[in-house]
Each structure stands twice: as C-alpha cells, then as structure tokens.
Design an enzyme around this catalytic site. Structure first.
Site, PDB file in Angstrom:
ATOM      1  N   LYS A   1       0.848  -1.207   0.000  1.00  0.00           N
ATOM      2  CA  LYS A   1       0.000   0.000   0.000  1.00  0.00           C
ATOM      3  C   LYS A   1       0.874   1.244   0.000  1.00  0.00           C
ATOM      4  CE  LYS A   1      -4.550  -1.231   0.695  1.00  0.00           C
ATOM      5  NZ  LYS A   1      -5.059  -2.208   1.618  1.00  0.00           N
TER       6      LYS A   1
ATOM      7  N   LYS B   1      -4.120 -10.569  -8.274  1.00  0.00           N
ATOM      8  CA  LYS B   1      -5.196 -11.221  -7.527  1.00  0.00           C
ATOM      9  C   LYS B   1      -6.561 -10.649  -7.919  1.00  0.00           C
ATOM     10  CE  LYS B   1      -6.367 -10.542  -3.050  1.00  0.00           C
ATOM     11  NZ  LYS B   1      -6.501 -10.635  -1.596  1.00  0.00           N
TER      12      LYS B   1
ATOM     13  N   LYS C   1     -11.749  -7.233  -4.662  1.00  0.00           N
ATOM     14  CA  LYS C   1     -12.919  -6.359  -4.571  1.00  0.00           C
ATOM     15  C   LYS C   1     -12.594  -4.975  -5.089  1.00  0.00           C
ATOM     16  CE  LYS C   1     -14.077  -8.348  -0.097  1.00  0.00           C
ATOM     17  NZ  LYS C   1     -13.469  -8.306   1.221  1.00  0.00           N
TER      18      LYS C   1
HETATM   19  P1  AMP Z   1     -10.264  -9.642   1.469  1.00  0.00           P
HETATM   20  O1  AMP Z   1     -11.185  -9.694   0.310  1.00  0.00           O
HETATM   21  O2  AMP Z   1      -8.920  -9.142   1.098  1.00  0.00           O
HETATM   22  O3  AMP Z   1     -10.862  -9.010   2.689  1.00  0.00           O
HETATM   23  O4  AMP Z   1     -10.030 -11.166   1.897  1.00  0.00           O
HETATM   24  C1  AMP Z   1     -10.961 -11.963   2.562  1.00  0.00           C
HETATM   25  C2  AMP Z   1     -10.532 -13.408   2.514  1.00  0.00           C
HETATM   26  O5  AMP Z   1     -10.653 -13.924   1.186  1.00  0.00           O
HETATM   27  C3  AMP Z   1      -9.081 -13.621   2.915  1.00  0.00           C
HETATM   28  O6  AMP Z   1      -8.935 -14.861   3.548  1.00  0.00           O
HETATM   29  C4  AMP Z   1      -8.380 -13.587   1.592  1.00  0.00           C
HETATM   30  O7  AMP Z   1      -7.147 -14.205   1.607  1.00  0.00           O
HETATM   31  C5  AMP Z   1      -9.375 -14.315   0.693  1.00  0.00           C
HETATM   32  N1  AMP Z   1      -9.255 -13.846  -0.695  1.00  0.00           N
HETATM   33  C6  AMP Z   1      -9.491 -12.604  -1.164  1.00  0.00           C
HETATM   34  N2  AMP Z   1      -9.279 -12.527  -2.486  1.00  0.00           N
HETATM   35  C7  AMP Z   1      -8.874 -13.753  -2.880  1.00  0.00           C
HETATM   36  C8  AMP Z   1      -8.475 -14.331  -4.134  1.00  0.00           C
HETATM   37  N3  AMP Z   1      -8.463 -13.624  -5.267  1.00  0.00           N
HETATM   38  N4  AMP Z   1      -8.135 -15.631  -4.152  1.00  0.00           N
HETATM   39  C9  AMP Z   1      -8.151 -16.358  -3.022  1.00  0.00           C
HETATM   40  N5  AMP Z   1      -8.508 -15.897  -1.813  1.00  0.00           N
HETATM   41  C10 AMP Z   1      -8.858 -14.619  -1.723  1.00  0.00           C
END
Ligand code: AMP
Ligand code: TRP
Length: 330
Positions: free
Chosen positions: A111, A193, A196
């Site tokens: 970031k 990746k 969101k």
């Molecule tokens: P976040 O969306 O960053 O708040 O992540 C929430 C959970 O979903 C965490 O355990 C992340 O590691 C998992 N996660 C988010 N995006 C991905 C992705 N593209 N592939 C796999 N796991 C993900």
C-alpha cells in the site's frame, strides 16, 4: 473439539476469489471444528469508506455467508464492532508489537508503494487488531488466503511473546491455506489477484453479479496464444486460473480436467467454466434473496454476538489482570 476462527472485511462486494479462497473452506470445517466467523468491519475503516456502503456490504456479507452454506446452528457468526473487547485487546497487542514487525507486513508495504498519501495509522497497526480477533477466542486454526498468512504469523509471535512475559495467556494459532485456489487471479490481468478493489469490473466476478454477466466475463477472460491446455501458472496464468476456478467449483481435480480437454480449444474450456460459474451464482443468489426476505439476519447476529461476547469478556478480564490493568481482585 478444536477451535477455528476467521473473518472477512466488508470493504466491497464479495468476489469469487473470496468464496474459493476463504468461504468454501469454512463450510468444510464447520462439521469438524468449533467455528467462529465474523465480519471484520473495524478493519474496513482503515481506508475511507462510505457509511451507507459499509452497512449494506455488512448485511450482504452475512446473507451471503449463509447462502454459501454457513449454518448458524453450527457456526458462531458475529459482528466485530458489536464487541468492544476486540478494540480493547487490539490496543493491548498494539502495545506489544514492534514498529519493525508491522513495517515488515507486505500488505502495508504494498500500500505504501502504491499510494503516497492517505495511509492511516489504523492501516499500519491493523495486524495487531487482527491478532486480537484471533487470540481472543484461543483459536487453534485460522483459515485464510495466502495473502493473510503473514498476519496470522504475527498473531503467533504475539501469543508466544505474551505467554513468555505474563504466563499462559493465549493459544498459539496456526494458519491454514488451501492448496487449490489459494489465489484466484483477475480475469483481465491474471498475474494480479482477483480483488474487490480492482478497477476493471471485467476482471472480477462478484458473488452478486448477474449470472449472465459473469458468464460473459469468463468468456472474455485473458488467456495466451500457446493454444495448449495444461496447468502452467507461470507461463499460462490466465488458463491456470480458469482451471483452478473450474476445479474449485466442480471438485474435479485439475489433472482430470486437463485430460478431458486434450485436443480441445480454450473456447471449449471457457464455455464449461462459464456454465459452472453461471449455475453456481444462480443457486447462490436464490438462497441469498430468500435469507434477505426472511429478515433473520439480525436475530442470527444477536445470538452470535452473545456467544462470542461471553468468551471475549472473560478473556479481556483475564488479560487485564495479568497486565496489572485491573485493581479489583476478581
Ligand atoms: P479480502 O477480500 O482481502 O478481505 O479477503 C478476505 C478473505 O478472502 C481472505 O482470507 C483472503 O485471503 C481471501 N481472498 C481474497 N481474495 C482472494 C483471491 N483472489 N483468491 C483467493 N482468496 C482470496
Ligand atoms: N485482515 C483480514 C483480511 O483483510 C480479515 C480479518 C480480520 C481476519 N481479522 C481476522 C481474518 C482474523 C482471519 C482472522 O482479509
């Protein structure tokens, strides 16, 4: 029964990456572990977020968790901001985290590298709050995507540091990262990746995307010009990503999918992935609408908060005694 805990930030709409990387595992685990799942909304305010959006995301997240198959009879589902002990223990752990430790967190470093201004102190210290979320409940296991593993490791270090300094205080948690689908990539930029916060909506499948829109996104996913169907994430990241998605949704091993598609084209594979995604989203959204209409969300969170709150209350009281923060005997 061993205890397991995880949380998701309500910073945006949930993606297929969240489902495959995180939620799907929760479903497997809820039969074998005492499972605690929470909405990490205090983590969501580490970056600016519109209050209305935050509220809507939070409700959607709860409904989607349940639509995905989380069973409130088996799993304790709660809202982080309703339990003040999280921020209380978060502060205590912030005071036991070293600057260097927090500066080493890759998420923070990334970031910093990207945006020069607007990084809050909360964004910097949030791994200590995350450690509080985990250690509060003496979780044995913490299922997370690979990007969060480093934060669970910090929680381990803090638990050990605490136990050493003050005597037995916390269970030392272990991260669990799934083998297949640990990281789902953007459909438009498969070395990044699926997230969101991605700007290009064609790269990300939201769990609340219109299924026909999601189908189109898969059909226009970026692949390569090699024309061979094999699993090679390094040289064919787009294709590897599609294989991972299909394997995750169908439970068919990647090898077996690759075998079936020998001699066929990328278009054939895309069609099958698109159908799998279409069917998955259609079913999920039907359940989601049912849950929203039932008006049960408040009830479920209230029950979860009560159960988690009792544990949190006791834990923080114990830690405050250990630190000399309480002057009452009991
Ligand atoms: P976040 O969306 O960053 O708040 O992540 C929430 C959970 O979903 C965490 O355990 C992340 O590691 C998992 N996660 C988010 N995006 C991905 C992705 N593209 N592939 C796999 N796991 C993900
Ligand atoms: N920081 C995690 C994320 O960004 C969410 C989270 C907060 C979490 N507290 C947690 C995950 C505790 C597991 C355990 O995705």
């Amino acid at each position: 029964m061993k205890r397991m805990l995880s949380g998701i930030k309500p910073t945006g709409r949930l993606t297929l990456g969240n489902y495959i990387g995180a939620i799907r595992q929760f479903l497997e685990y809820q039969n074998d572990y005492e499972l605690f799942i929470f909405i990490a909304n205090m983590h969501a305010i580490t970056v600016p977020i519109d209050p209305k959006e935050l509220k809507q995301n939070t409700k959607d997240l709860i409904a989607l968790y349940m639509a995905c198959g989380l069973d409130s009879e088996k799993t304790t589902l709660f809202l982080q901001s309703d339990l003040p002990q999280h921020t209380e223990l978060g502060w205590i752990l912030t005071c036991h985290s070293y600057m260097g430790e927090l500066q080493r967190m890759t998420q923070y470093k990334d970031k910093c590298a990207k945006q020069e201004s607007g990084i809050t102190a909360g964004l910097f210290t949030y791994p200590a709050l995350m450690a509080a979320d985990i250690l509060m409940y003496d979780a044995d296991y913490v299922p997370v995507g690979v990007d969060q593993k480093q934060h669970v490791e910090l929680a381990r270090n803090l638990a050990e540091r605490f136990n050493h300094r003050y005597g037995d205080s916390f269970v030392v948690p272990e991260p669990i990262v799934p083998k297949v689908g640990a990281k789902i990539m953007s459909l438009q930029n498969p070395t990044k990746k699926m997230s969101k916060s991605e700007e290009n909506p064609k790269g990300t499948i939201d769990l609340l995307d219109e299924p026909s829109v999601a189908r189109k996104k898969i059909m226009s996913a970026v692949t390569d010009s090699l024309g061979i169907i094999q699993y090679d994430p390094e040289n064919q990241p787009g294709l590897a990503n599609l294989l991972t998605i299909l394997s995750s949704l169908s439970n068919e091993p990647i090898d077996s999918i690759v075998n079936r598609f020998q001699g066929k084209g990328y278009g054939d594979l895309k069609k099958e992935v698109a159908e799998a995604v279409y069917n998955f989203l259609s079913e999920l959204q039907a359940k989601y609408r049912e849950i929203i209409a039932s008006g049960k969300i408040d009830e479920i969170i209230q029950a979860g908060n009560e159960k988690a709150g009792k544990i949190a209350y006791k834990k923080v009281a114990k830690i405050k005694r250990k630190l000399g923060l309480s002057i009452q005997k009991r």
